[in-house]
Each structure stands twice: as C-alpha cells, then as structure tokens.
Design a protein around this motif. Sequence first.
Motif, PDB file in Angstrom:
ATOM      1  N   PRO B 303       0.840  -1.202   0.000  1.00 36.25           N
ATOM      2  CA  PRO B 303       0.000   0.000   0.000  1.00 36.25           C
ATOM      3  C   PRO B 303       0.873   1.249   0.000  1.00 36.25           C
ATOM      4  CG  PRO B 303      -0.317  -1.315   2.013  1.00 36.25           C
ATOM      5  CD  PRO B 303       0.840  -1.890   1.278  1.00 36.25           C
ATOM      6  N   LEU B 304       0.248   2.357  -0.292  1.00 30.07           N
ATOM      7  CA  LEU B 304       0.936   3.650  -0.240  1.00 30.07           C
ATOM      8  C   LEU B 304       1.601   3.821   1.143  1.00 30.07           C
ATOM      9  CD1 LEU B 304       0.752   6.455  -1.960  1.00 30.07           C
ATOM     10  CD2 LEU B 304      -0.892   7.102  -0.222  1.00 30.07           C
ATOM     11  N   PRO B 305       2.839   4.329   1.198  1.00 28.89           N
ATOM     12  CA  PRO B 305       3.438   4.604   2.503  1.00 28.89           C
ATOM     13  C   PRO B 305       2.499   5.470   3.340  1.00 28.89           C
ATOM     14  CG  PRO B 305       5.084   4.873   0.796  1.00 28.89           C
ATOM     15  CD  PRO B 305       3.769   4.653   0.099  1.00 28.89           C
ATOM     16  N   SER B 306       2.535   5.243   4.641  1.00 27.65           N
ATOM     17  CA  SER B 306       1.584   5.916   5.519  1.00 27.65           C
ATOM     18  C   SER B 306       1.728   7.437   5.469  1.00 27.65           C
ATOM     19  CB  SER B 306       1.800   5.431   6.952  1.00 27.65           C
ATOM     20  OG  SER B 306       0.925   6.102   7.794  1.00 27.65           O
ATOM     21  N   LEU B 307       0.582   8.101   5.470  1.00 29.47           N
ATOM     22  CA  LEU B 307       0.593   9.570   5.464  1.00 29.47           C
ATOM     23  C   LEU B 307       0.456  10.129   6.881  1.00 29.47           C
ATOM     24  CD1 LEU B 307      -1.756  10.095   2.405  1.00 29.47           C
ATOM     25  CD2 LEU B 307       0.715  10.388   2.459  1.00 29.47           C
ATOM     26  N   ASP B 308      -0.088   9.315   7.789  1.00 31.44           N
ATOM     27  CA  ASP B 308      -0.251   9.792   9.164  1.00 31.44           C
ATOM     28  C   ASP B 308       0.693   9.073  10.122  1.00 31.44           C
ATOM     29  OD1 ASP B 308      -1.310   7.285   9.263  1.00 31.44           O
ATOM     30  OD2 ASP B 308      -3.340   7.884   9.809  1.00 31.44           O
ATOM     31  N   GLY B 309       1.642   8.353   9.566  1.00 37.46           N
ATOM     32  CA  GLY B 309       2.603   7.652  10.402  1.00 37.46           C
ATOM     33  C   GLY B 309       2.075   6.354  10.973  1.00 37.46           C
ATOM     34  N   GLU B 310       0.862   5.990  10.606  1.00 35.47           N
ATOM     35  CA  GLU B 310       0.281   4.790  11.206  1.00 35.47           C
ATOM     36  C   GLU B 310      -0.410   3.887  10.183  1.00 35.47           C
ATOM     37  OE1 GLU B 310      -3.008   3.589  14.631  1.00 35.47           O
ATOM     38  OE2 GLU B 310      -2.582   5.694  14.221  1.00 35.47           O
ATOM     39  N   HIS B 311      -1.340   4.460   9.392  1.00 33.58           N
ATOM     40  CA  HIS B 311      -2.206   3.611   8.579  1.00 33.58           C
ATOM     41  C   HIS B 311      -1.673   3.389   7.166  1.00 33.58           C
ATOM     42  CE1 HIS B 311      -4.931   5.234  11.709  1.00 33.58           C
ATOM     43  NE2 HIS B 311      -5.357   3.975  11.700  1.00 33.58           N
ATOM     44  N   ARG B 312      -1.803   2.146   6.724  1.00 33.61           N
ATOM     45  CA  ARG B 312      -1.508   1.802   5.330  1.00 33.61           C
ATOM     46  C   ARG B 312      -2.620   0.880   4.854  1.00 33.61           C
ATOM     47  NH1 ARG B 312       4.435  -0.156   4.276  1.00 33.61           N
ATOM     48  NH2 ARG B 312       3.930   0.586   2.188  1.00 33.61           N
ATOM     49  N   VAL B 313      -3.387   1.348   3.888  1.00 32.95           N
ATOM     50  CA  VAL B 313      -4.585   0.616   3.479  1.00 32.95           C
ATOM     51  C   VAL B 313      -4.594   0.492   1.950  1.00 32.95           C
ATOM     52  CG1 VAL B 313      -7.107   0.610   3.532  1.00 32.95           C
ATOM     53  CG2 VAL B 313      -5.833   1.569   5.454  1.00 32.95           C
ATOM     54  N   PHE B 314      -4.774  -0.733   1.461  1.00 35.32           N
ATOM     55  CA  PHE B 314      -4.950  -0.917   0.020  1.00 35.32           C
ATOM     56  C   PHE B 314      -6.328  -0.403  -0.377  1.00 35.32           C
ATOM     57  CE2 PHE B 314      -1.826  -4.525   0.232  1.00 35.32           C
ATOM     58  CZ  PHE B 314      -1.021  -4.126  -0.813  1.00 35.32           C
ATOM     59  N   SER B 315      -6.437   0.200  -1.542  1.00 40.56           N
ATOM     60  CA  SER B 315      -7.777   0.493  -2.052  1.00 40.56           C
ATOM     61  C   SER B 315      -8.238  -0.748  -2.813  1.00 40.56           C
ATOM     62  CB  SER B 315      -7.775   1.723  -2.952  1.00 40.56           C
ATOM     63  OG  SER B 315      -6.989   1.497  -4.084  1.00 40.56           O
ATOM     64  N   ALA B 316      -9.414  -1.199  -2.495  1.00 38.18           N
ATOM     65  CA  ALA B 316      -9.897  -2.458  -3.080  1.00 38.18           C
ATOM     66  C   ALA B 316     -11.239  -2.250  -3.763  1.00 38.18           C
ATOM     67  CB  ALA B 316     -10.039  -3.509  -1.985  1.00 38.18           C
ATOM     68  N   GLY B 317     -11.514  -3.115  -4.686  1.00 38.66           N
ATOM     69  CA  GLY B 317     -12.798  -3.030  -5.383  1.00 38.66           C
ATOM     70  C   GLY B 317     -12.893  -4.114  -6.426  1.00 38.66           C
ATOM     71  N   SER B 318     -13.943  -4.044  -7.182  1.00 38.09           N
ATOM     72  CA  SER B 318     -14.099  -4.975  -8.296  1.00 38.09           C
ATOM     73  C   SER B 318     -13.823  -4.193  -9.559  1.00 38.09           C
ATOM     74  CB  SER B 318     -15.529  -5.505  -8.345  1.00 38.09           C
ATOM     75  OG  SER B 318     -15.858  -6.058  -7.108  1.00 38.09           O
ATOM     76  N   GLY B 319     -13.029  -4.766 -10.424  1.00 40.34           N
ATOM     77  CA  GLY B 319     -12.752  -4.066 -11.674  1.00 40.34           C
ATOM     78  C   GLY B 319     -14.024  -3.877 -12.464  1.00 40.34           C
ATOM     79  N   GLY B 320     -14.864  -4.871 -12.397  1.00 41.22           N
ATOM     80  CA  GLY B 320     -16.108  -4.836 -13.139  1.00 41.22           C
ATOM     81  C   GLY B 320     -16.934  -6.032 -12.739  1.00 41.22           C
ATOM     82  N   ALA B 321     -18.061  -6.191 -13.386  1.00 41.84           N
ATOM     83  CA  ALA B 321     -18.924  -7.315 -13.038  1.00 41.84           C
ATOM     84  C   ALA B 321     -19.667  -7.768 -14.291  1.00 41.84           C
ATOM     85  CB  ALA B 321     -19.912  -6.891 -11.960  1.00 41.84           C
ATOM     86  N   TYR B 322     -20.127  -9.001 -14.239  1.00 41.37           N
ATOM     87  CA  TYR B 322     -21.024  -9.494 -15.299  1.00 41.37           C
ATOM     88  C   TYR B 322     -22.447  -9.067 -14.944  1.00 41.37           C
ATOM     89  CZ  TYR B 322     -17.486 -12.563 -17.406  1.00 41.37           C
ATOM     90  OH  TYR B 322     -16.386 -13.059 -18.058  1.00 41.37           O
ATOM     91  N   TRP B 323     -23.139  -8.502 -15.932  1.00 41.05           N
ATOM     92  CA  TRP B 323     -24.512  -8.032 -15.724  1.00 41.05           C
ATOM     93  C   TRP B 323     -25.410  -8.731 -16.736  1.00 41.05           C
ATOM     94  CZ3 TRP B 323     -24.340  -4.369 -11.761  1.00 41.05           C
ATOM     95  CH2 TRP B 323     -23.106  -3.776 -11.528  1.00 41.05           C
ATOM     96  N   LEU B 324     -26.589  -9.107 -16.283  1.00 40.25           N
ATOM     97  CA  LEU B 324     -27.546  -9.803 -17.154  1.00 40.25           C
ATOM     98  C   LEU B 324     -28.500  -8.780 -17.766  1.00 40.25           C
ATOM     99  CD1 LEU B 324     -29.023 -12.362 -18.198  1.00 40.25           C
ATOM    100  CD2 LEU B 324     -30.235 -12.427 -16.007  1.00 40.25           C
ATOM    101  N   SER B 325     -28.583  -8.807 -19.090  1.00 41.29           N
ATOM    102  CA  SER B 325     -29.469  -7.870 -19.770  1.00 41.29           C
ATOM    103  C   SER B 325     -30.926  -8.202 -19.462  1.00 41.29           C
ATOM    104  CB  SER B 325     -29.240  -7.944 -21.287  1.00 41.29           C
ATOM    105  OG  SER B 325     -30.266  -7.258 -21.962  1.00 41.29           O
TER     106      SER B 325
END
Lengths: 320, 436
Positions: B303-325
Amino acid sequence: MSRTAAPPAAAPPRRPAPAGGARRPGPLRRLSPAARLAAAFLAPAIVLYLVFVLIPLVQSVWLSLHEWDGVNPVKTFVGLGNYLDLMDDRLFGVSLRNTLIWVGLGTAASLALALGLALLAWGTGRGFAVFRTLYFMPQVLPTVVVGIVWGWIYHPSFGVLNKGLEAVGLGSLARGWLGDPDIAVYAILAASVWASIGLSFVIFSAALNNVSAELLDAAKVDGANALQRFRHVIVPQLSHAVTLVTSLLLIHNFQAFDMVWVMTRGGPQNSTQLIATYTYQNAFADNQVGYGAALSVVLTVICLIVTVVFVRLRERTSEV
Amino acid sequence: MTTTHLSRRSFIGAGLAGSAALVLSGCGFGRQEQAAEGQTTLSVWDSFTTEPVNTSVDALGDAFSKANSGVSIDRNIVQYDQLTALAKTAMASGDGPDLVYYSVGKGNAGILVDAGLLAPLDDLAEEAGWTSSIAPFALREATFDGVLYGLPNESEVSGWWYNRSLLEQHGLAVPETADDLLTLTEAAKSLGIVPVAYGQGDFYTSFWLFSQVACNIMQSDALGRLVYENDGAWNSPEIVQAIQTVFVDWHQAGVFGENVNALKAQDATDLWTGEQAFLLVNGSWATGTHAEALPDRELGMMPLPSLDGEHRVFSAGSGGAYWLSANAGEADAAKDFLKFVFSDDALPIWIEQAQLVPPVEFDPGSYETEELQNRIATAASGDGDPQKNLGYQVNHGLAAAPFLNMMTEGFQAIIAGDKTPQQQADDLQAAWEEGL
C-alpha cells in the motif's frame, strides 16, 4: 411585360381526356424519359443522403432540445436549455478556441507546406516519383496509426524527438510534449499536418505541371525575382488548386477527432479538447446526449458559416 | 443523339434493386451469431483485452460449454472505454448481448439500472449461495438501491508494485514510510532511475492514486460511508493535507519523476518492466503481466506509505462485473453461466491461468500458483484483516461523471502547478454533489 403568359391557343391535348373526368398523369409519367433516367440514377444518392445526413441532422437538433442520458426511454424536453448552458461552460470555450486554432492554423500550415514541397519537387524529373511517394505515404496511413506513432515520437522518456534534441545539445527543449497544457494541442496539430499534406502535395504538383513556362520566362526576362514570379505568375495559375485544397483541408480539419482522441483524449487539463472530442465525451462518456447533440449542432453551424464565407470569397475573387 | 427510354417497370425495378442492395448491405451490422438447431448461443461482451486474462476467459467459456451441452458462447471483446459507449447504446436499442462485463458504480452500470436495462439477480444470488460465498464488498459494488444486479469477477487492489531485486542491486530497500520514500527518491535521482513510475496521461490513473491517498487518510469505514452513502466530504482538512503531501510535495521532491502528465499508464508500466523505475503505481490485475515481464525478479505490491505515520490501506474493489441484460434472449443460459463463474471447474481458471483474485474464499495452497501470486492474493483478500487493510476505490459507488472528470483534470492541474490542493478538494466536493 406581363408576368403571366397566355396559354397556347391551339395546343391540342397529347391524349384525349378519358371519359368520366380528367385523370392527371402520375409524376413519373409527366417526366421526360431522360429526366426519368436521371431520377433513377439520382435516387440512390438521395436516399443515402436522406438516411445518413439529413435525418440524423434533424434528429440531432431534436435531441439537442432534450436532456437525455442515452439509454433511458424518457427524454426530458428542455427547449434551448442546452444551448444556454453552453454559454456558461468554460470547456466549451476551450474546445471552441482549439477548434478554431486547429482549422485556421492547421489549414494554413498544411497549405503552405504542401505548396512549398510541391514547388521544391517541381522539375526534379525522375526523382519526382520518389518525393511524391514519400510525401503521400502518410496519407494512406489510418489516423489511429499516425496518432500512435506520433505518441511514441513525443514520448517523454523514449521518444525520438526528445532524444534528438538531447543529441544536438538542445536538451533544455526536451519535454513531455503531450503533457504540457500550453503546447499539447500544437504538438498534436503538427502530427495532423504531417499526415494530411500528401494529398495537397499531389494536387499542387499536378497543377504546377500546367503552369505556363512562357509566362514564367517572360517574367524572368522582365526582371521579376523568384518571389515575384511565385506571387504574380505561379499563384494566379494555381488558384483553382488552392481553392480545392483549401476546401479539402477545411473539411478535414473540422472533422478532426481521432488524432486527439488517440493521443490525449482531450487532456491534459482538457487543453486539447476540440468541439468534436468534447461532443463525444459528453454524449458517450458522460451520458449527456442532449448536451452533446447541442455541441454537434454548434459545430455544424460553424462549418456551414465558414464554408459559405469561403465559397463567397472565392466567387468574388474569381469575378475580379 | 440517342435517347434511352426508361419504362415505369424498369424504373421501379431499378429502385427495388437499389433498395435491396441497401438492405442487404446493412444486414451484417449488429449481427448476432445464429445458433444451429438445438443449440443455444450465449452472447457475452467483455473488455478483457490483455493477457493472460483474455485467453483465460476463452478457457472459461470453453469449460462452460463443455459442462453445458448444446450451449456455446459468442464472445465479443471490446476495449474498456469503447465498451462503455457501445454496450449502453446497443442495449438501449434492444440489440445488446445477453451478458455484459461492465464497470461498477453509479456512473457506469448505474445508468443501465436506471434505464431498466439490467435484470435483478437477487433470486439467483440466493439460489447460488452468493450471499455467503462472495465477499460483501463485491456484492456492495454491484448493488443499487438494495437490489443486486451484477456478479463481480475479481477482488482487485490498487497499490505500489516494487522490484526488490532492483532495489537491492543498488543497495536500497523497499520504502515503508514517507521518510523512506524521500530517502529513496534522492538515491534514485543520483542513479538516473525513476523512484515511482506514475503517469496521469490516461484519464483513469489518478483514480488509483487518489483512492490510495483517501484509503490511507480516511481508512476503510469512513471512506466506505462517503463513497457509498455520501456520508462525509472530499474537502476535509485531512484530505487537503493528503493531496498536498502526495500530489505536490512528493511530486516536487521527484518521487514520480518528470513528465507525470505526459506519461500514460502503459508508459509507466514500460518504465518499471524496463527496470528504469523502482516502484510502479498500478494494481493486482497486472500480476500475470508483471510476472511474465520480469520472471527472475522478486516483485511485490504494497500500500501507499503511511501519510499519518500509522495507517496503510490498500484500495480495493471490483474491476467490473457481469450483468444480465433485462432483454436477454438466452436468459436461462446466461444465469447458468453466472452460476458457473465461481464453480469448482472455473476457479482454477481465474486463479491459475488468469492470475486474478476472485472475490470468494479460496485456499491458494490448493492451486498451482506462483509465490508472487500468492502474496498478491493474500494482500487482495485483506491479509487476515480486511476491515483494517482494505479500503475502497473512490471512482466506484456514487461517483458519477463530474467527479471522475474532476479527478482527471484537477490532479493534472495540480501536477502542472495550476491548482492548489484546497481548490481541488473543493472542486471534487462540488463535482461529487453535482453527480448525486
């Protein structure tokens, strides 16, 4: 003279009127055979023009009066709202300015370069074929390919332009050409000019073959220098070619979209947005189809105005 | 002069011939593959253009056809940003695919949901057990107004890739803190190597970096509430300070090298895979690509080096999804495909071939995976504490076009020195509200 002409007194009907009332011939029958033939040949073109130009144009105007995201069945009528929003849209101003720069500078630069190159290649004998091939080659490349290749040329780390500048001691000029909002649009325009001078070069080369050698010789004998011979002898004889090339370049430059989209997608900071790219972004990326349609209508109107002004100017010049 | 007479019959014949030619020439446009008798052809559009994912999705289709006799897949692969425009237009005209792989978020699939073009999947989720098997964050991304519409295929995290071998070759270490990063930057500059390859020439790369910044400074819960529930603000003093640190101070210190606005994502990747950069701003989706490009190097992602000297968090999500028409011609086959996506037959394809991290629980030890992939999978699944270690992507959730455009344009302006962090934070907040 009377504005109404009397009908011929003794003109007999070509056919006797049928009993029970006069039946008018259908519109096709009233045409002469030659006119019918002409209509048959024109019909496909008219149908194509209607389907692919006029109807979409009318639909665009209609869409521009609505707010619509492009997928929802409901379109909200907003009247001239989209056009009024354009007045307050900073990015519309940027894209309009860039479009005018693109058309004005792009047309002038392509015209001047193509004419200059044609003059240089004029009279090179058998070597002319080499120049013609060389200069025409970019014309046959798809714009997307040209955009990708020039993207590599401008690459800040590996690009040949920066490497070349560093090699000749001009490293201070090296920069991220497509990342600087002050110069990015000109960098893309240079690529576009490079890609578009081929056809203009060929047209000017063909026209130069018809320039009267006698007139040139006479001017030389009269003491005209090279610039004067160009200005007063060659250019007047190229007037039709200049008109043709200018028209083609204006059309080409108003249509500009793909080169910008491939190279910068309108960035950085929207500094390379043209009306065409801004239209696409609004209509297809930001889901504001009505606003995008209003932009496209504005672009159409600008094209029409420029075309009419250009044609009138040419007609006036020709009359003189 | 000879005049050619054209009879009415000839005239009409010519007109009909012309019309027929026009109609026939248009027949190929938008054509769908016709299924043979007894066969079902499922139309699927996606944007998996890069390897090894592209080939893996082909393999997924083959495996599905093998498991479902008589069903074949007609796959149409389109570049991501073109698919966004193409799919919504085609689906709105009733001529789209049965299944489409589309980006999550209000400004993407949310538009299709609002137009009634997607079918709800709640019943299918219940039947297939997704509510317990699929990570809650992934289901949240594909849910609109409490209704599930999509099936996310991936748990992806965005972070900084590092090349430990290259760093150690120059006597350097992977930076853990902001101070480490600035020390590394000075050393890298003297070596002529870019410390962190990052380019904003593409419209989407600032989404990654700003997501990482927001994750570190707000952490998961607060950012989730802002992105999905509009509870919070983008112009808080903490966000302004974080933008100042990363986009101004670090940039001016040379952390990202030169010409940030001129480099595209692929250019930055090329710098890194060409070992002209120590680190790279990118994400887990590129694991297979990087492993292939640098096979003998020790790589990893942090993750990005900590900005507050404490927290390091990955940003997570789904790139995309299958959707049914909602207008799917082969809805039953499409539902079977969706149920197959995370089946026992399909998981090895996602994990071993595509080298992605599916948003379901799995034991990496049960699959033939490289050490690098295991490390990335561990990170993408939260490293034992997803609540603490995984945040969100700021371009998902309620993010709409004005906010996305403001990220692109605004962070380019900051890098160019044309805008202050406070102005950008205020503009982001205004754009966020405009898009709600």
